[in-house]
Design a protein around this motif. Structure first.
Motif, PDB file in Angstrom:
ATOM      1  N   THR A   1       0.849  -1.181   0.000  1.00  0.00           N
ATOM      2  CA  THR A   1       0.000   0.000   0.000  1.00  0.00           C
ATOM      3  C   THR A   1       0.886   1.232   0.000  1.00  0.00           C
ATOM      4  N   LYS A   2       0.323   2.357  -0.309  1.00  0.00           N
ATOM      5  CA  LYS A   2       1.113   3.588  -0.351  1.00  0.00           C
ATOM      6  C   LYS A   2       1.664   3.929   1.014  1.00  0.00           C
ATOM      7  N   TYR A   3       0.893   3.625   2.064  1.00  0.00           N
ATOM      8  CA  TYR A   3       1.307   3.937   3.430  1.00  0.00           C
ATOM      9  C   TYR A   3       1.258   2.666   4.282  1.00  0.00           C
ATOM     10  N   PRO A   4       2.326   1.869   4.256  1.00  0.00           N
ATOM     11  CA  PRO A   4       2.340   0.632   5.036  1.00  0.00           C
ATOM     12  C   PRO A   4       2.364   0.926   6.538  1.00  0.00           C
ATOM     13  N   PRO A   5       1.976  -0.058   7.365  1.00  0.00           N
ATOM     14  CA  PRO A   5       2.042   0.134   8.815  1.00  0.00           C
ATOM     15  C   PRO A   5       3.481   0.137   9.308  1.00  0.00           C
ATOM     16  N   TYR A   6       3.683   0.706  10.487  1.00  0.00           N
ATOM     17  CA  TYR A   6       5.004   0.717  11.103  1.00  0.00           C
ATOM     18  C   TYR A   6       5.192  -0.595  11.861  1.00  0.00           C
ATOM     19  N   PRO A   7       6.438  -1.047  12.059  1.00  0.00           N
ATOM     20  CA  PRO A   7       6.676  -2.325  12.739  1.00  0.00           C
ATOM     21  C   PRO A   7       6.114  -2.374  14.151  1.00  0.00           C
ATOM     22  N   GLU A   8       5.743  -3.598  14.577  1.00  0.00           N
ATOM     23  CA  GLU A   8       5.341  -3.859  15.951  1.00  0.00           C
ATOM     24  C   GLU A   8       6.518  -4.325  16.798  1.00  0.00           C
ATOM     25  N   ASN A   9       7.618  -4.672  16.176  1.00  0.00           N
ATOM     26  CA  ASN A   9       8.837  -5.038  16.895  1.00  0.00           C
ATOM     27  C   ASN A   9       9.138  -3.929  17.907  1.00  0.00           C
ATOM     28  N   PRO A  10       9.143  -4.251  19.222  1.00  0.00           N
ATOM     29  CA  PRO A  10       9.279  -3.184  20.217  1.00  0.00           C
ATOM     30  C   PRO A  10      10.572  -2.399  20.117  1.00  0.00           C
ATOM     31  N   LEU A  11      11.651  -3.021  19.621  1.00  0.00           N
ATOM     32  CA  LEU A  11      12.911  -2.312  19.470  1.00  0.00           C
ATOM     33  C   LEU A  11      12.818  -1.198  18.430  1.00  0.00           C
ATOM     34  N   VAL A  12      11.876  -1.334  17.506  1.00  0.00           N
ATOM     35  CA  VAL A  12      11.678  -0.340  16.448  1.00  0.00           C
ATOM     36  C   VAL A  12      10.502   0.568  16.772  1.00  0.00           C
ATOM     37  N   LYS A  13       9.411  -0.024  17.229  1.00  0.00           N
ATOM     38  CA  LYS A  13       8.178   0.732  17.466  1.00  0.00           C
ATOM     39  C   LYS A  13       8.366   1.870  18.466  1.00  0.00           C
ATOM     40  N   GLN A  14       9.219   1.686  19.457  1.00  0.00           N
ATOM     41  CA  GLN A  14       9.408   2.717  20.473  1.00  0.00           C
ATOM     42  C   GLN A  14       9.953   4.022  19.886  1.00  0.00           C
ATOM     43  N   TYR A  15      10.506   3.942  18.676  1.00  0.00           N
ATOM     44  CA  TYR A  15      11.093   5.119  18.030  1.00  0.00           C
ATOM     45  C   TYR A  15      10.245   5.636  16.869  1.00  0.00           C
ATOM     46  N   SER A  16       8.949   5.355  16.848  1.00  0.00           N
ATOM     47  CA  SER A  16       8.136   5.560  15.645  1.00  0.00           C
ATOM     48  C   SER A  16       7.682   6.998  15.398  1.00  0.00           C
ATOM     49  N   ALA A  17       8.211   7.966  16.096  1.00  0.00           N
ATOM     50  CA  ALA A  17       7.800   9.367  15.889  1.00  0.00           C
ATOM     51  C   ALA A  17       7.891   9.775  14.433  1.00  0.00           C
ATOM     52  N   GLU A  18       8.934   9.316  13.731  1.00  0.00           N
ATOM     53  CA  GLU A  18       9.131   9.699  12.334  1.00  0.00           C
ATOM     54  C   GLU A  18       7.912   9.351  11.479  1.00  0.00           C
ATOM     55  N   TYR A  19       7.290   8.228  11.788  1.00  0.00           N
ATOM     56  CA  TYR A  19       6.137   7.743  11.030  1.00  0.00           C
ATOM     57  C   TYR A  19       4.919   8.623  11.249  1.00  0.00           C
ATOM     58  N   TRP A  20       4.664   9.005  12.487  1.00  0.00           N
ATOM     59  CA  TRP A  20       3.458   9.763  12.803  1.00  0.00           C
ATOM     60  C   TRP A  20       3.590  11.237  12.403  1.00  0.00           C
ATOM     61  N   VAL A  21       4.790  11.787  12.493  1.00  0.00           N
ATOM     62  CA  VAL A  21       4.988  13.176  12.066  1.00  0.00           C
ATOM     63  C   VAL A  21       4.786  13.293  10.563  1.00  0.00           C
ATOM     64  N   LEU A  22       5.376  12.368   9.794  1.00  0.00           N
ATOM     65  CA  LEU A  22       5.206  12.414   8.338  1.00  0.00           C
ATOM     66  C   LEU A  22       3.766  12.080   7.956  1.00  0.00           C
TER      67      LEU A  22
ATOM     68  N   GLN B   1      -1.462  12.271  29.975  1.00  0.00           N
ATOM     69  CA  GLN B   1      -1.339  11.058  29.155  1.00  0.00           C
ATOM     70  C   GLN B   1      -1.524  11.332  27.655  1.00  0.00           C
ATOM     71  N   PRO B   2      -2.535  12.111  27.248  1.00  0.00           N
ATOM     72  CA  PRO B   2      -2.728  12.332  25.806  1.00  0.00           C
ATOM     73  C   PRO B   2      -1.567  13.052  25.137  1.00  0.00           C
ATOM     74  N   ILE B   3      -0.818  13.847  25.880  1.00  0.00           N
ATOM     75  CA  ILE B   3       0.277  14.634  25.304  1.00  0.00           C
ATOM     76  C   ILE B   3       1.369  13.727  24.734  1.00  0.00           C
ATOM     77  N   PHE B   4       1.499  12.522  25.282  1.00  0.00           N
ATOM     78  CA  PHE B   4       2.545  11.603  24.841  1.00  0.00           C
ATOM     79  C   PHE B   4       2.023  10.562  23.856  1.00  0.00           C
ATOM     80  N   GLU B   5       0.863  10.816  23.267  1.00  0.00           N
ATOM     81  CA  GLU B   5       0.239   9.863  22.335  1.00  0.00           C
ATOM     82  C   GLU B   5       0.528  10.287  20.893  1.00  0.00           C
ATOM     83  N   TYR B   6       1.146   9.374  20.130  1.00  0.00           N
ATOM     84  CA  TYR B   6       1.414   9.618  18.707  1.00  0.00           C
ATOM     85  C   TYR B   6       0.288   9.093  17.821  1.00  0.00           C
ATOM     86  N   GLU B   7      -0.191   7.917  18.107  1.00  0.00           N
ATOM     87  CA  GLU B   7      -1.099   7.228  17.190  1.00  0.00           C
ATOM     88  C   GLU B   7      -2.415   7.982  17.038  1.00  0.00           C
ATOM     89  N   ASN B   8      -2.932   7.959  15.796  1.00  0.00           N
ATOM     90  CA  ASN B   8      -4.179   8.667  15.518  1.00  0.00           C
ATOM     91  C   ASN B   8      -5.328   7.723  15.180  1.00  0.00           C
TER      92      ASN B   8
END
Length: 484
Positions: free
Chosen positions: A108-129, A425-432
């Motif tokens: 798909t044009k916008y694939p999901p971000y990994p669930e691997n916790p070593l990667v997911k914890q850094y997912s800000a790049e995905y949600w900002v873009l 709590q909401p201030i630290f939420e990335y997912e939409n």
């Protein structure tokens, strides 16, 4: 009466003079106020439109231009990640590569971000873009306004998934991360830097108004010197400084890595993506455990304090210290441990902070921060003292000090901490909640707070750009942005 009227009629000169003087006075007053109005309007006009390099600030938004990087450097990386059949070599159970082929995300044009916790914890790049890629009519709650002419922009966003690139290289297990030869992450880093440095926008500002998301402490490892002047979105400065590894208690002074330049004057501390689900205040139950920690006991550099704390606390009544890894089993243990504990320990590890802090906040477990060099997201917007406990390393390593201090905090104060925590709590939420991260974002969430923080730094960034332009050619200016 007739005599008075007759006298006035026969002597009209005084009335004419009076009317004439009144007219002159009114005319002068009109000219005076007109001159003041013209001066003010001219001054305002000149300040906003005529001063070279002037910047107009928009208090309710920040104008963002997205650099036109190839898709292979962001969403294309996700295509490669999901199509790879190789699990992450660093964890015993990789959730993303145990999925049956038929259940893998479809291209798909916008694939999901990994669930691997070593990667997911850094997912800000995905949600900002994702927010910037969302169609304009859906971005009603976004603080960032996307513009398509770089000349209209306050900042230029560089859409490189630097963390995903680094983690894919690290997860391959071929040992080439710090080398350039045979390192695909290095090639991608070089491609990004070559691209942006050849744009007119970069040449105009020296990159000072360009924004990079570098949440992984080792992201863009090989090109940090080239992007050091840009606006860096980082989880802390631990990946940019190093501590004396010989220090026994992790309290030695910082030694700066020479090719870096990081500062709270221009850079923004952003939250990790929390890995545990949010606990609502109404769902809070009894918490029989005083203090909880789950993680690796042995760390390096500043994380040596963790080993000492572990040895001090592991046999204390009411304290639970668990060695564990963020796999599926560890996640369930962490949920249970944090939700049944009054306080959650947050010691320094390889870097001053970790995802654990934000998992504690989502679990309404009062964070106990033992990390002298920590920097935290959105300070100035929120006050961590309203829901967290901070302890100096020297105090925490004093036998019995930490447990005694925590037990002395009354139940009413603990409840106040939890109520305040629920508010932030909401201030630290990335997912939409939208597929691919494409859709309206929470107005009070992490993405908007990041852009508001960047917006606060625009005057200093603009000043640095203007100051640099006036330097004569060939003049070398030392990098002095070390203050915090």
């Amino acid at each position: 009466m007739a005599l008075k009227i007759s006298a006035i009629a026969n002597n009209p000169i005084p009335i004419t003079k009076s009317l004439f003087l009144t007219f002159i006075l009114l005319s002068l007053l009109s000219l005076f106020f007109l001159a003041i109005s013209y001066t003010n309007s001219t001054t305002t006009h000149n300040q906003s439109n005529s001063i070279p390099n002037a910047i107009v600030y928009h208090p309710n938004s920040i104008k963002v231009y997205v650099a036109d990087l190839p898709r292979s450097l962001n969403y294309g990386l996700l295509d490669r990640y999901w199509s790879s059949g190789l699990p992450d070599s660093r964890i015993p159970s990789d959730p993303d590569h145990q999925i049956p082929t038929a259940q893998l995300p479809r291209p798909t044009k916008y694939p999901p971000y990994p669930e691997n916790p070593l990667v997911k914890q850094y997912s800000a790049e995905y949600w900002v873009l994702g927010d910037l890629e969302t169609p304009e009519e859906m971005r009603t709650g976004s603080f960032a306004e996307r513009v398509f002419d770089v000349n209209d922009a306050d900042v230029v966003f560089v859409p490189f998934f630097a963390t995903l690139s680094a983690e894919m290289q690290l997860g391959s297990g071929n040992g080439s991360f710090r080398k350039k030869e045979g390192n695909e992450d290095y090639l991608r880093q070089k491609e990004v830097v070559d691209f942006v440095r050849n744009t007119d926008a970069w040449k105009r500002s020296g990159g000072r108004d360009h924004v990079f998301v570098l949440t992984d402490p080792v992201a863009t490892w090989h090109v940090r010197a080239e992007i050091a002047l840009a606006i860096l979105l980082v989880v802390d400065f631990g990946g940019w400084y190093r501590l004396d590894a010989k220090s026994a208690d992790g309290s030695s002074s910082d030694v700066m890595i020479h090719h870096t330049q990081v500062s709270l004057l221009k850079d923004v501390i952003v939250p990790y993506t929390h890995l545990l689900p949010r606990l609502q205040l109404s769902e809070n139950k009894e918490r029989p455990t005083l203090l909880y920690f789950k993680g690796a006991k042995h760390r390096h550099r500043g994380g040596l304090v963790r080993e000492k704390l572990w040895d001090l606390l592991v046999n204390e009544p009411g304290v639970v210290m668990e060695e564990g890894f963020p796999n599926a089993t560890g996640r369930e243990q962490s949920i249970k441990g944090m939700r049944t504990s009054e306080f959650c320990l947050h010691p320094a590890g390889d870097t001053p902070t970790s995802c654990r802090l934000f998992d504690a906040i989502q679990s309404l477990c009062i964070p106990v921060v033992v990390s002298d060099n920590i920097e935290l997201p959105f300070e100035g917007m929120i006050d961590y003292l309203e829901f967290s406990v901070f302890a100096a390393v020297s105090d925490a390593l004093t036998p019995n000090w930490l447990v005694t201090h925590l037990r002395s905090i009354p139940a009413k104060k603990r409840e106040e901490f939890r109520q305040n925590m629920a508010k932030v709590q909401p201030i630290f939420e990335y997912e939409n909640g939208h597929a691919g991260g494409i859709g309206p974002i929470p107005p009070d969430g992490a993405v908007n707070h990041i852009w508001k923080k960047v917006h606060q730094k625009l005057p200093a960034i603009k000043e640095a750009i203007v100051r640099n332009k006036r330097k004569p050619a060939g003049v070398s200016i030392p990098l002095r942005c070390h203050c915090t």
